[in-house]
Write a protein that holds these residues in place. Sequence first.
Motif: not given
Length: 179
Positions: A82-90
């Motif tokens: 989840a953290t990785t996906s949020i970082v990529l989205t940001a």
Amino acid sequence: MIDQQSDMAAALARVRAVLQRRPASGLHEDAPATARWDGGCRVTARHANGTEIASDMPTELGGSGDLITPGWLFRASLASCATTSIVLTAASEGVVLTALEVRACSRSDSRGLLGMSEADGRPVPGGPSALRLQVRIAAPGVAPQRLRALVAQGLRCSPVPNAVQQATGLALQVDIDPA
């Protein structure tokens, strides 16, 4: 940090362009995780690149209690993905994060692990009965509602949370070694 996010955004844009031209190139087999029993309740999981993670159970369940449990690895996977996906989205949206922490929590009933049933005979599930993610995020100058939307979008694209939310089926193959 801004340079890293710019680099990520550029990399993601390149991959998106390729996948738009050739969608089939996005399909791939994921690296398998192979777990080996090491005696007692100890298990070592290995990635194809040689990385290993050892786990054990708490002393109450017959383990040594000195290693992380497989359930914790599941929660770690959920939070990390989840953290990785949020970082990529940001990064894709040009949002510069200054903090991001995702905590995966669950509630389980140990009776399920032991194959026990409720008083009415229904089996107690072996997995967690409740999962939740707690996200702490900061990006100066970005409105709270935009950050909430960014988190929601990141989670929609995150493989492990998606596997949980979509209840991905599990195929089973059992091979018996000759004695």
